[in-house]
Design a protein around this motif. Structure first.
Motif, PDB file in Angstrom:
ATOM      1  N   GLY A  68       4.543   0.217   0.610  1.00  0.00           N
ATOM      2  CA  GLY A  68       5.175   0.514  -0.672  1.00  0.00           C
ATOM      3  C   GLY A  68       6.151   1.656  -0.497  1.00  0.00           C
ATOM      4  N   PHE A  69       6.853   2.028  -1.581  1.00  0.00           N
ATOM      5  CA  PHE A  69       7.622   3.258  -1.636  1.00  0.00           C
ATOM      6  C   PHE A  69       8.933   3.216  -0.867  1.00  0.00           C
ATOM      7  CE2 PHE A  69       7.627   7.883   0.084  1.00  0.00           C
ATOM      8  CZ  PHE A  69       8.262   8.412  -1.019  1.00  0.00           C
ATOM      9  N   MET A  70       8.979   2.507   0.257  1.00  0.00           N
ATOM     10  CA  MET A  70      10.158   2.598   1.111  1.00  0.00           C
ATOM     11  C   MET A  70      11.031   1.351   1.053  1.00  0.00           C
ATOM     12  SD  MET A  70       8.559   1.984   4.905  1.00  0.00           S
ATOM     13  CE  MET A  70      10.057   2.537   5.630  1.00  0.00           C
ATOM     14  N   GLY A  86      11.766   7.025  -4.496  1.00  0.00           N
ATOM     15  CA  GLY A  86      11.424   8.227  -5.270  1.00  0.00           C
ATOM     16  C   GLY A  86       9.926   8.438  -5.332  1.00  0.00           C
ATOM     17  N   ARG A  87       9.517   9.692  -5.647  1.00  0.00           N
ATOM     18  CA  ARG A  87       8.097  10.038  -5.676  1.00  0.00           C
ATOM     19  C   ARG A  87       7.342   9.084  -6.598  1.00  0.00           C
ATOM     20  NH1 ARG A  87       5.686  14.305  -3.354  1.00  0.00           N
ATOM     21  NH2 ARG A  87       4.073  12.746  -3.157  1.00  0.00           N
ATOM     22  N   ASN A  88       6.157   8.756  -6.181  1.00  0.00           N
ATOM     23  CA  ASN A  88       5.284   7.834  -6.919  1.00  0.00           C
ATOM     24  C   ASN A  88       5.954   6.467  -7.114  1.00  0.00           C
ATOM     25  OD1 ASN A  88       3.352   9.923  -7.215  1.00  0.00           O
ATOM     26  ND2 ASN A  88       4.650  10.761  -8.821  1.00  0.00           N
ATOM     27  N   GLY A  89       6.787   6.108  -6.177  1.00  0.00           N
ATOM     28  CA  GLY A  89       7.546   4.864  -6.326  1.00  0.00           C
ATOM     29  C   GLY A  89       6.826   3.623  -5.840  1.00  0.00           C
ATOM     30  N   SER A  90       5.563   3.733  -5.436  1.00  0.00           N
ATOM     31  CA  SER A  90       4.965   2.546  -4.828  1.00  0.00           C
ATOM     32  C   SER A  90       4.583   1.478  -5.855  1.00  0.00           C
ATOM     33  CB  SER A  90       3.793   2.908  -3.918  1.00  0.00           C
ATOM     34  OG  SER A  90       2.838   3.610  -4.639  1.00  0.00           O
ATOM     35  N   ASP A  91       4.257   1.870  -7.100  1.00  0.00           N
ATOM     36  CA  ASP A  91       4.021   0.837  -8.124  1.00  0.00           C
ATOM     37  C   ASP A  91       5.307   0.031  -8.330  1.00  0.00           C
ATOM     38  OD1 ASP A  91       1.535   1.889  -8.470  1.00  0.00           O
ATOM     39  OD2 ASP A  91       1.846   2.631 -10.510  1.00  0.00           O
ATOM     40  N   VAL A 136       0.811  -1.222   0.000  1.00  0.00           N
ATOM     41  CA  VAL A 136       0.000   0.000   0.000  1.00  0.00           C
ATOM     42  C   VAL A 136       0.845   1.272   0.000  1.00  0.00           C
ATOM     43  CG1 VAL A 136      -2.058  -1.000   1.072  1.00  0.00           C
ATOM     44  CG2 VAL A 136      -0.301  -0.018   2.526  1.00  0.00           C
ATOM     45  N   SER A 137       0.207   2.329  -0.557  1.00  0.00           N
ATOM     46  CA  SER A 137       0.778   3.682  -0.528  1.00  0.00           C
ATOM     47  C   SER A 137       0.323   4.372   0.746  1.00  0.00           C
ATOM     48  CB  SER A 137       0.205   4.523  -1.668  1.00  0.00           C
ATOM     49  OG  SER A 137       0.743   4.187  -2.880  1.00  0.00           O
ATOM     50  N   ALA A 138       0.857   5.569   0.940  1.00  0.00           N
ATOM     51  CA  ALA A 138       0.357   6.445   1.999  1.00  0.00           C
ATOM     52  C   ALA A 138      -1.015   6.968   1.587  1.00  0.00           C
ATOM     53  CB  ALA A 138       1.321   7.608   2.160  1.00  0.00           C
ATOM     54  N   MET A 139      -1.830   7.385   2.559  1.00  0.00           N
ATOM     55  CA  MET A 139      -3.108   8.014   2.233  1.00  0.00           C
ATOM     56  C   MET A 139      -2.834   9.213   1.310  1.00  0.00           C
ATOM     57  SD  MET A 139      -4.969   8.047   5.983  1.00  0.00           S
ATOM     58  CE  MET A 139      -6.640   8.434   5.420  1.00  0.00           C
ATOM     59  N   GLY A 144       4.250   7.850   5.937  1.00  0.00           N
ATOM     60  CA  GLY A 144       2.893   7.756   5.373  1.00  0.00           C
ATOM     61  C   GLY A 144       2.515   6.306   5.119  1.00  0.00           C
ATOM     62  N   GLU A 145       3.442   5.557   4.534  1.00  0.00           N
ATOM     63  CA  GLU A 145       3.189   4.153   4.249  1.00  0.00           C
ATOM     64  C   GLU A 145       3.193   3.334   5.543  1.00  0.00           C
ATOM     65  OE1 GLU A 145       4.597   6.139   2.108  1.00  0.00           O
ATOM     66  OE2 GLU A 145       3.699   5.574   0.190  1.00  0.00           O
ATOM     67  N   ARG A 146       4.065   3.712   6.462  1.00  0.00           N
ATOM     68  CA  ARG A 146       4.135   2.938   7.709  1.00  0.00           C
ATOM     69  C   ARG A 146       2.855   3.106   8.520  1.00  0.00           C
ATOM     70  NH1 ARG A 146      10.259   3.707   9.845  1.00  0.00           N
ATOM     71  NH2 ARG A 146      10.423   5.607   8.614  1.00  0.00           N
ATOM     72  N   VAL A 194      -0.609  12.527   1.883  1.00  0.00           N
ATOM     73  CA  VAL A 194       0.213  12.423   3.095  1.00  0.00           C
ATOM     74  C   VAL A 194       1.713  12.567   2.797  1.00  0.00           C
ATOM     75  CG1 VAL A 194       0.949  10.805   4.899  1.00  0.00           C
ATOM     76  CG2 VAL A 194      -1.478  11.267   4.548  1.00  0.00           C
ATOM     77  N   THR A 195       2.168  11.988   1.685  1.00  0.00           N
ATOM     78  CA  THR A 195       3.599  12.120   1.378  1.00  0.00           C
ATOM     79  C   THR A 195       3.950  13.592   1.134  1.00  0.00           C
ATOM     80  OG1 THR A 195       3.509   9.930   0.408  1.00  0.00           O
ATOM     81  CG2 THR A 195       5.490  11.206  -0.049  1.00  0.00           C
ATOM     82  N   ASP A 196       3.055  14.303   0.438  1.00  0.00           N
ATOM     83  CA  ASP A 196       3.279  15.741   0.221  1.00  0.00           C
ATOM     84  C   ASP A 196       3.376  16.457   1.564  1.00  0.00           C
ATOM     85  OD1 ASP A 196       3.276  15.834  -2.569  1.00  0.00           O
ATOM     86  OD2 ASP A 196       1.089  15.761  -2.631  1.00  0.00           O
TER      87      ASP A 196
END
Ligand code: ASP
Ligand code: MG
Length: 496
Positions: A214-216, A228-233, A47-50, A139-141, A53-55
């Motif tokens: 995701g992302f981390m 990196g930004r939008n890295g969760s895919d 999952v991504s952050a809500m 955010g993801e955590r 939230v990352t912003d």
């Protein structure tokens, strides 16, 4: 591992509120049922952050660096409320709600510590990209805790994965990058595989659904980092490849990949299938499909990615996978705007032939890759670049290539008709050019490959070009106005 596993990844809008997280939980429960009752796969969730939230975390990080304590304290408070609000909705049982809140509060305490640590780094003039990444990844955590609680609420045995799964290289420091972007923290395949097996296999074997952030990731040197930004895919396919999954589903807020941008083409339709190459080309020419990076971990392993809608889960979405058989013609039309065509010509017709190598080295020196290479003939070479890069490329060409005439035409767009079967249908390129001719749209230049054709036209014509190419190559526009008294209807009335 003997079980077949599949990765389900949910983006920021899919987990954007408590209600939405409940919808995600229903999809997880459904996947769990399918695994039990049919030949489905065991779900592993990323999952991504809500949304937003990352912003917000990056704003907090920026305030921490500049020492604006009040600003980051306020933002932290609103971030806390957002998650606590969602917690009320996802965990209704009092005990479970209390446990969830306890966990979220613990995360928020650690986040606050990371914010202070970042502030310290900044005041000492130390490199802040990794401590910023540590803040950004909260955010993801936080969201994995909410999603796991929502899934448990529906009776799914699910657990958040509290440790980082992806192991990356240690990043480079690059001050030219935007704030908060870690550069060069690239996933390490073998290390990630070993770590993913250690963290996920025991859960999967006990039939506990892992809910992973995701992302981390974590650098090989032991620091929390991001992709990196939008890295969760991307993180979803990295994790999927590491556990040899059979499919990665990217749940987002659109039905899948469409034949054209639906805001511009009313009858754009959903593509059920697409090859990796087509998807990569589509995104190169401007479609917001999947970032090409997302395909890297899985394309060479032939693991398909399915793009689908969290809010309309009954739609099967688009499968991006290996080469399809028996395809012909274009499957999608897209465009990239704000381009310039640069032409380099030798002033000496009988001199040395073009030096394409030198031209592209110079373009690369200006930090620009050609968007498309259009034509070349010994003493002449033309290619399109982003308009904003044109000036610096031209300056370098003028400077370094004597005896060459350099010209440039701005205000252009590249319209790409993409499809693996494009050249196997002899009429396809002709239809594309004819479609534009009928609308009196001149083709300024073009490039072609086995995957389709790229037509360079004036930017001002790009939207009408997209529509007529879509109409003539993909889906004719059927007029919606019905003539009330058609011959057919008159006959029906007569019968009555
Ligand atoms: N949350 C991260 C971001 O917004 C990663 C992602 O959503 O893909 O950049
Ligand atoms: Mg996001």
């Amino acid at each position: 591992m003997h079980k077949k596993v599949g990765v389900l990844k949910f983006g920021g809008t899919s987990v954007g509120s408590g209600e939405r997280i409940c919808q995600v939980a229903a999809i997880i429960e459904n996947a769990r049922q399918e695994y039990r009752t049919s030949d489905g796969f065991f779900p592993v969730i990323v999952v991504s952050a809500m949304a937003g939230v990352t912003d917000q975390l990056l704003r907090i990080a920026r305030h921490a660096c500049s020492g604006e304590r009040e600003a980051y304290t306020n933002e932290l408070a609103s971030l806390r409320l957002k998650h606590l609000d969602a917690a009320k909705i996802v965990a209704r049982n009092a005990d479970k709600h209390a446990l969830l809140v306890e966990e979220l509060e613990e995360c928020l305490t650690f986040l606050t510590k990371d914010v202070y640590a970042l502030h310290e780094f900044a005041t000492q003039g130390l490199e802040v990209s990794l401590p910023t990444a540590a803040v950004a990844s909260w955010g993801e955590r936080l969201s994995i805790r909410l999603v796991a609680a929502a899934a448990c609420e529906l009776g799914v045995n699910a657990e958040p994965v509290r440790q980082e799964i992806i192991i990356t290289t240690h990043p480079k420091t690059d001050p030219s990058q935007p704030f908060g972007i870690v550069v060069g923290a690239e996933p390490l395949t073998e290390e990630t595989r070993a770590n993913a097996t250690r963290l996920l296999t025991p859960l999967i074997e006990q039939e506990i659904v892992p809910i992973a952030a995701g992302f981390m990731g974590r650098t090989i040197t032991g620091f929390v980092t991001t992709l990196g930004r939008n890295g969760s895919d991307y993180s979803a396919t990295v994790i999927g490849a590491a556990i040899d999954c059979v499919e990665v589903s990217i749940y987002t807020d659109v039905d899948g990949v469409l034949t054209a941008d639906p805001r511009l083409v009313a009858n754009a339709r959903l593509l059920p299938q697409l090859t990796y190459e087509e998807a990569a080309r589509l995104s190169w020419f401007g479609a917001k499909v999947l970032h090409p990076r997302t395909l890297i971990p899985i394309a060479h392993r032939n693991i398909p990615v399915r793009v689908r809608n969290t809010f309309r889960p009954h739609i099967r979405g688009t499968v991006v996978g290996p080469v399809l058989q028996g395809q012909s013609g274009a499957c999608a039309i897209t465009f990239r705007r704000k381009l310039a065509l640069i032409t380099v010509e030798s002033t000496d017709m009988f001199g040395a032939p073009e030096n394409a190598g030198q031209v592209f080295v110079l373009a690369a020196g200006a930090g620009a890759a050609p968007v498309a290479i259009c034509s070349s003939s010994g003493h002449h070479l033309s290619f399109v670049v982003e308009e904003q890069a044109a000036d610096s490329i031209i300056a370098l060409l003028h400077h370094d290539m004597e005896n060459w005439k350099v010209s440039c035409r701005r205000g252009l767009a590249a319209c790409a008709c993409i499809g693996s079967g494009f050249t196997s249908d002899p009429m396809s390129p002709a239809r594309a050019v004819t479609a534009l001719a009928r609308e009196h749209i001149p083709v300024i230049s073009q490039g072609a490959s086995e995957q389709g054709i790229t037509l360079i036209i004036a930017d001002a014509n790009s939207e009408s070009a997209l529509r007529c190419l879509h109409r003539d190559l993909i889906a004719p526009v059927i007029p919606l106005v019905r003539h009330a008294h058609s011959a057919h209807e008159r006959r029906k009335e007569h019968v009555r």
